[in-house]
Design an enzyme around this catalytic site. Structure first.
Site, short mmCIF file in Angstrom:
data_model
loop_
_atom_site.label_atom_id
_atom_site.label_comp_id
_atom_site.label_asym_id
_atom_site.label_seq_id
_atom_site.Cartn_x
_atom_site.Cartn_y
_atom_site.Cartn_z
N GLU A 1 -13.37 -12.67 -5.77
CA GLU A 1 -12.17 -12.60 -6.02
C GLU A 1 -10.86 -12.57 -5.16
O GLU A 1 -10.07 -13.29 -5.67
CB GLU A 1 -12.20 -11.12 -5.97
CG GLU A 1 -12.75 -10.51 -5.55
CD GLU A 1 -14.16 -9.36 -5.78
OE1 GLU A 1 -14.94 -10.22 -5.60
OE2 GLU A 1 -13.91 -8.73 -5.17
N GLU B 1 -15.84 -11.45 3.27
CA GLU B 1 -14.69 -11.07 2.68
C GLU B 1 -14.29 -12.11 1.76
O GLU B 1 -13.63 -12.00 0.64
CB GLU B 1 -13.94 -10.22 3.49
CG GLU B 1 -12.13 -9.51 2.98
CD GLU B 1 -11.24 -9.32 3.18
OE1 GLU B 1 -11.02 -7.87 2.87
OE2 GLU B 1 -10.64 -10.37 4.04
N GLU C 1 1.88 1.49 -3.46
CA GLU C 1 0.37 1.95 -4.53
C GLU C 1 0.66 3.72 -3.92
O GLU C 1 0.39 4.67 -4.72
CB GLU C 1 -0.32 1.50 -3.48
CG GLU C 1 -1.30 1.79 -4.38
CD GLU C 1 -3.22 0.86 -4.43
OE1 GLU C 1 -2.57 0.75 -3.36
OE2 GLU C 1 -3.76 0.98 -4.84
N CYS D 1 -10.17 -2.04 14.64
CA CYS D 1 -10.84 -3.88 14.92
C CYS D 1 -11.23 -3.90 16.53
O CYS D 1 -11.82 -4.80 16.31
CB CYS D 1 -9.72 -4.51 14.23
SG CYS D 1 -9.52 -3.37 12.59
N GLU E 1 0.31 -1.37 -0.19
CA GLU E 1 0.28 0.06 0.10
C GLU E 1 0.90 0.75 -0.41
O GLU E 1 0.75 2.35 -0.74
CB GLU E 1 -1.08 0.21 1.12
CG GLU E 1 -1.74 0.81 1.17
CD GLU E 1 -2.96 0.65 2.32
OE1 GLU E 1 -3.37 -0.44 2.35
OE2 GLU E 1 -4.08 1.51 2.61
N CYS F 1 -8.23 -2.54 3.46
CA CYS F 1 -8.33 -4.18 5.13
C CYS F 1 -9.47 -3.56 5.71
O CYS F 1 -9.82 -5.16 6.25
CB CYS F 1 -6.74 -4.03 5.88
SG CYS F 1 -6.30 -1.97 6.18
N SER G 1 -6.54 1.20 -2.30
CA SER G 1 -6.25 0.47 -2.64
C SER G 1 -6.53 -0.44 -2.78
O SER G 1 -7.58 -1.00 -3.07
CB SER G 1 -5.63 0.93 -1.30
OG SER G 1 -4.76 -0.31 -1.13
N LYS H 1 -15.08 -10.10 8.02
CA LYS H 1 -14.57 -11.09 7.56
C LYS H 1 -14.32 -12.03 6.93
O LYS H 1 -14.18 -13.09 5.94
CB LYS H 1 -13.04 -11.51 8.55
CG LYS H 1 -12.56 -9.97 9.25
CD LYS H 1 -11.41 -9.70 7.94
CE LYS H 1 -10.56 -8.29 8.01
NZ LYS H 1 -9.54 -7.73 6.79
#
Lengths: 425, 571, 154
Positions: B365, B360, B281, B503, B278, B298, B318, B357
């Site tokens: 993908e 996710e 990036e 988190c 990142e 994230c 990102s 999560k």
């Protein structure tokens, strides 16, 4: 004369659809005259009048007006509570359909006295005719420049908008009403804060009943002191009574406070139907107490009503004769609240359903002594712990019946035992 | 300071405080149910009613302000009876089959019922069993257990500004749920799970992977590896009876080994990797006039939110996968190759503070072979605690163990991912040092730390000022995103975490997480960072080694294939 | 009337939500609101759809099921209930051959219960769309229904 017509004096005399006829009888004169008075004098008049709110609770009007006037936050709102959903009440409808301008004039007076710039009339959606009449009356008042900018050619802006209810009794509760105008479900709010400090859209808001606003012009006309002389020391002025049920003449009657209910029922209502006797009445509406015939000498008075801890003072009298079964009536009342609870707080949401179930047992003659004590608990808890006034008064009919008609409850339990014995033998 | 009486004891309390606050101040406990410290006061459940002497009706402690001379009786028979009746009413309309409930022994309603001594309910049971909503990959809603306290609605509306959950109907028909009584998967729910952490009963909970994981552990053909997210080590302890904010890194590893996982790895390793990717990036975008602000990705709740509500900003996100997914991708490629295991036999479990999560992990993908998910199962903090309780481990007395080699090296920068502002700080440590090519004078970027909903900072990098911002909760993220959409955003880089506190306040964290608890956990997280030998992601030799031995260059071809992803417009 | 036309008449403020829904529902022959319409209103006022649904499901005037052209609401609260003329609920259910909450096969009438209509001085009373009928007898009810049926055929 038993009746005393202060706010209904125009009714039957003028065409409610014509502002000119209202003006011909000195309509809007108090609103206009008020601009030449100091705000202090206006408040004095209301204070000395000892006017109490006509929506049922009987809160002193001048205290609310004064609290609102002192708020510096702008804008401030005036709301006319025309969500008359309490079964047995129809006096606000009567006023709106027959004397709309006196309500508007009262709202203008309250707006000026408190510095509010915007008013709402919240009318229950079932009152189609009232909505039409009030809309037209507002239009006429606007054309006369009694509403809008620089009203009465003074430097004061005030206009009124109508909001319709959409089928919900609880919206008559002032916090639920605020939510409804804000475009939400009518679920009451946590309190404090109270509307005069944080009401509609979070701004200071004065909420009063239709009849209360309609009374304001009269007070300015005859003066606070003269007004206070009408009625009783604790309940001044006149009261609109919605008389219904098993009487010959049902209708709305304006009487001074202090008149015994028996007189109203017999003289204005023509008494019970031929060959029937009055068994009981429900006072105030579904949220009011059911009381026996022998108490009819009680006079119309807020202080007398207060012992029932309910919003009895709206002025409904539902007369029930000797054909009526008290459990049938209680079941209907309880069913009404079960249907209309907003569902926000536990005791009202859950409790009313349980209470209805218990009442059903009495109606069906299957109740036991345990059920009697359960009913008492249910009624007490709903009354003492519900979030809003409507929840708190939902069990008033049951609580009063448990007091005045306890014998009937015990009789039902006995009946059950007897029937059980009979079946066994 | 007004003088009041509580249960005949004369005490003083601050002007303007409620009865509940005043009572707490003086160690009196008043039972509550709909009340929740971080949420609006509703006074709906009426459980906290007390007697205010002289008043005919009972008053709710949570909402009633005290006044001079007030006399409060918390436990008068009248108050106790009313409270009892209210709980009985709630229980009568609640699926109270407690032993079959995930919240058994950890349920606020059960506790209240116990404290009030309810052994028999006078009220007829009236609840109707309704089918559960199991549509979402993350959460299950059990309608028959819902007690309509409204906490989840507040979390969804006030904290997240999403309003997926709302009241509908009236009277006894009142329900909590999405519009038109739809299932969660059929509406725009981000699966953040904040509703589940505030639910007092078992009406909303994560979709459990516990059974699945036990099966995998038992399957001898599977090589079961587990990764542990940064925020777990400061929250699992309290769920297992330890002090708030206890740092239990080594004990988590030990417990996971006892549960039977073959290898126990640290998500912090891939958090370091995320920073490298990142960071590159960001530098690349700044140098080449790429899309800015760059926004972190994230947080899967935030990603789903952006895909639904701000599809026009997806290019700002990102392209880096989250640390969880970088780990999964590497486990099934690099790790499989290195250990000579068929990737099909590798079973990846993650321990996450998060319910999103789980969603996710099943995004299509997130699969390197295009068939199987890179992460096979996701357990929340609460689920892991359940498993540890299931095997009866005395967690507090476990001997600490280290993460498995060789990737056990992680940095302090990775550790702070668990706190709001942590990813930003970790990235700044790396970006500033890499660009300036000289060691940082100060490691702590205090301006991005803290608890304000939106924090902004200016960072000097090589003479240029970089404006950055940090937001936690989706309500705050929405504000920043709206500014970008309106062309008013002055920032180059933004960190977004969907949950309050980051988190540490995730939707998979222990029930009853509050701001206060989040702060304790954040405090511990910075302590973990301070104690680390390495505190910058690019100083992590294991990460460098991964690049040189396998991935090639940061943002290179393989790195891109394994560690980056793309987003889908969903509105 | 198209929903758009109704929306145009109101400012984009949440306070008009109920007014919009009332006006629009009234304009539809089926007197009901659909999910897509609620969504459109939500977008117009920039409020969550869950909020609009919360309102629609709260107020008894709103329906998400298609209803008859004429909605008959009868009151059964105490003043109407104890009135000695007729049992309105049973009479209507017999005359229309439907139960409360149902719609006649010809889609002409939907029968609903309403809380007190405030016509206690003319009990028993009903409301058909926005018209009130008071002091009802069986005979009078039959005449009223016939009038509406005739109106429909004309």
């Amino acid at each position: 004369m038993l009746e005393k017509k202060l706010i209904t004096k125009h009714i039957g005399v003028i065409d409610p659809k014509s502002i000119f006829e209202y003006l011909r009888l000195d309509g809007y004169k108090q609103a206009e005259r008020m601009f030449d008075m100091s705000r202090m004098d206006i408040h004095d008049a209301f204070e000395t009048s000892k006017l109490r709110g006509r929506g049922g609770a009987g809160f002193p009007v001048s205290i609310k007006l004064m609290a609102m006037a002192k708020e510096s936050t702008q804008p401030k709102y005036i709301i006319c509570n025309a969500d008359e959903g309490e079964p047995g009440n129809f006096k606000d409808r009567y006023l709106m359909e027959n004397n709309p301008h006196i309500i508007i004039e009262g709202m203008i007076i309250a707006a000026y006295a408190t510095g509010a710039s915007k008013g709402y009339i919240y009318i229950r959606g079932e009152y189609d005719k009232s909505i039409d009449v009030m809309k037209e009356a507002l239009q006429q008042a606007r054309q006369k420049r009694f509403l809008g900018e620089n009203i009465f050619n003074k430097r004061f802006d005030f206009d009124i908008e109508i909001r319709r209810g959409a089928g919900s009794y609880v919206c008559g509760e002032e916090f639920a009403l605020l939510e409804s105008i804000e475009g939400k479900a009518g679920r009451t709010r946590v309190k404090p804060p109270f509307p005069t400090s944080k009401g509609l859209f979070g701004k200071p808001t004065l909420i009063n009943n239709v009849e209360t606003f309609a009374t304001l012009p009269t007070i300015l006309e005859i003066g606070g002191e003269a007004f206070a002389k009408i009625g009783t020391p604790s309940s001044t002025g006149t009261k609109l009574i919605s008389l219904s049920g098993n009487v010959k003449n049902k209708g709305v009657f304006e009487v001074p406070f202090g008149v015994p209910m028996r007189t109203i029922i017999n003289e204005l209502g023509g008494g019970p139907l031929e060959g029937r006797k009055i068994k009981m009445i429900q006072l105030g509406g579904a949220c009011g107490p059911v009381i026996p015939e022998y108490m009819l000498d009680m006079v119309i008075d807020f202080d007398r009503f207060e012992e029932f801890e309910s919003k009895t003072g709206a002025g409904a009298i539902i007369v029930m004769d000797d054909r009526q079964d008290i459990f049938d009536v209680l079941k209907r009342v309880s069913d009404f609240f079960q249907h209309e609870s907003c569902g926000k707080c536990t005791p009202c949401r859950e409790g009313n359903l349980h209470m209805l179930k218990t009442l059903h047992k009495f109606f069906e003659k299957t109740a036991t002594e345990k059920d009697l004590s359960l009913l008492e608990t249910q009624a007490r808890v709903i009354h003492q712990t519900s979030l809003c006034g409507l929840g708190q008064t939902a069990p008033t009919a049951v609580i009063s019946s448990l007091h005045y008609f306890r014998f009937s409850f015990l009789k039902r339990i006995e009946d059950r035992l007897e029937e059980a014995n009979y079946a066994e033998n | 300071m007004p003088k009041i009486k509580i249960n005949n004891l004369e005490v003083r309390a601050d002007e303007g405080t409620t009865i509940l606050q005043a009572a707490k101040e003086h160690n009196f406990k008043i039972p509550t149910l709909c009340y929740y410290p971080d949420l609006d006061i509703k006074s709906d459940c009426r459980v906290c009613v007390v007697e205010s002497v002289g008043q005919e009706k009972l008053v709710t402690a949570c909402s009633t302000p005290i006044y001079e001379g007030m006399e409060i009786k918390i436990n008068s028979p009248r108050a106790q009876n009313a409270r009892k009746a209210i709980i009985e009413m709630i229980l009568a309309n609640h699926d109270a089959n407690c032993t079959a409930c995930v919240r058994n022994t950890n349920c606020e309603l059960q506790n209240l019922s116990d404290h009030l001594g309810i052994v028999h309910n006078r009220f007829e049971t009236i609840y109707e069993k309704k089918p559960n909503d199991t549509s979402s990959p993350s959460l299950i809603r059990n309608h028959s257990r819902c007690i309509k306290c409204g906490r989840c609605i507040d979390a969804c509306k006030t904290i997240q500004d999403i309003s997926v959950l709302e009241f509908s109907g009236r009277s006894h028909e009142v329900e909590v749920g999405p519009a038109y009584h739809k299932d969660l998967a059929d509406v725009f729910c981000t699966y953040c799970g904040q509703c589940s952490t505030v639910c007092p009963v078992g009406a909303i909970m994560e979709k459990s992977d516990v059974e699945k994981v036990w099966q995998a552990i038992d399957d001898s053909s599977k090589h079961v590896v587990v990764q542990v997210a940064p925020a777990i080590r400061v929250s699992l302890g309290e769920e297992l009876g330890m002090q708030l904010g206890s740092i239990v890194t080594g004990k988590v590893v030990a417990a996971l080994k006892m549960l039977g996982f073959t290898k126990v790895f640290d998500t912090n390793f891939t958090a370091d990797l995320t920073i490298i990717e990142e960071g590159h990036e960001l530098i690349h975008r700044l140098k080449n006039g790429g899309k800015t602000p760059l926004i972190t990705s994230c947080c899967p709740g935030w990603v789903r939110y952006a895909e639904h509500k701000f599809p026009d900003l997806l290019e700002n996100l990102s392209s880096c996968k989250s640390p969880q997914q970088m780990f999964g991708a590497l486990a099934k490629t690099y790790y499989a190759q290195r250990e000579s295991i068929d990737p099909k036999d590798i079973y990846v479990v993650s321990i996450m503070p998060c319910t999103a999560k789980k969603y996710e992990a099943i995004r299509p993908e997130m699969s390197v072979n295009g068939e199987d998910p890179d992460v096979d199962a996701v357990l929340t903090t609460r689920e892991l605690a359940k498993m540890i309780k299931q095997i009866g481990v005395d967690f507090d007395n476990l001997r600490e163990q280290k993460f498995d080699k060789p990737d056990e090296v992680t940095s302090g920068a990775a550790a702070i991912f668990g706190a709001t502002g942590g990813v930003m700080e970790a990235a700044l440590r790396t970006v500033k040092e890499v660009v300036e090519e000289k060691p940082l004078e100060k490691l702590d970027f205090d301006t991005v730390r803290g608890y304000e909903g939106i924090r902004e900072a200016e960072v000097e990098i090589k003479g240029e000022t970089l404006k950055v911002a940090v937001a936690h909760t989706l309500a705050n993220a929405k504000k920043l995103a709206q500014d970008i959409r309106d062309g008013k955003s002055p920032y180059a880089f933004i960190e977004v975490m969907a949950c309050p506190g980051g988190c540490v306040g995730g939707g998979g964290q222990p029930y009853g997480t509050t701001r206060e608890k989040q702060r304790d956990r954040i405090h511990s997280i910075y302590q973990v960072d301070r104690l680390m030998k390495i505190r910058k992601s690019h100083d992590n030799a294991a990460v460098s080694n991964l690049y040189s031995s396998y991935l090639g260059d940061p943002s290179g071809e393989l790195a891109h294939k394994l560690l980056h992803t793309k987003y889908t417009k969903r509105s | 009337m198209e929903l758009e036309k109704v929306l145009e008449r109101f400012p984009k403020e949440q306070t008009y939500l109920i007014e919009i829904l009332l006006d629009y529902q009234k304009s539809k022959p089926t007197q009901h609101l659909t999910e897509n319409e609620l969504k459109e209103v939500a977008n117009y006022l920039d409020v969550p759809e869950s909020h609009v649904f919360s309102v629609v499901s709260f107020y008894s005037f709103f329906s998400m099921e298609p209803r008859g052209k004429y909605i008959i609401q009868y009151c059964r609260d105490v003043p109407c209930h104890i009135s000695d003329l007729i049992n309105v609920k049973e009479t209507l259910e017999t005359l229309l051959d439907i139960k409360t909450g149902e719609t006649t096969e010809d889609q002409l009438f939907t029968l609903e219960y309403s809380s007190c209509l405030g016509q206690c001085d003319g009990a028993p009373a009903i409301r058909i769309n926005d018209k009130i009928y008071r002091n009802l007898t069986k005979n009078k009810l039959q005449m009223v229904l016939a009038e509406y049926r005739g109106d429909h055929h004309a």
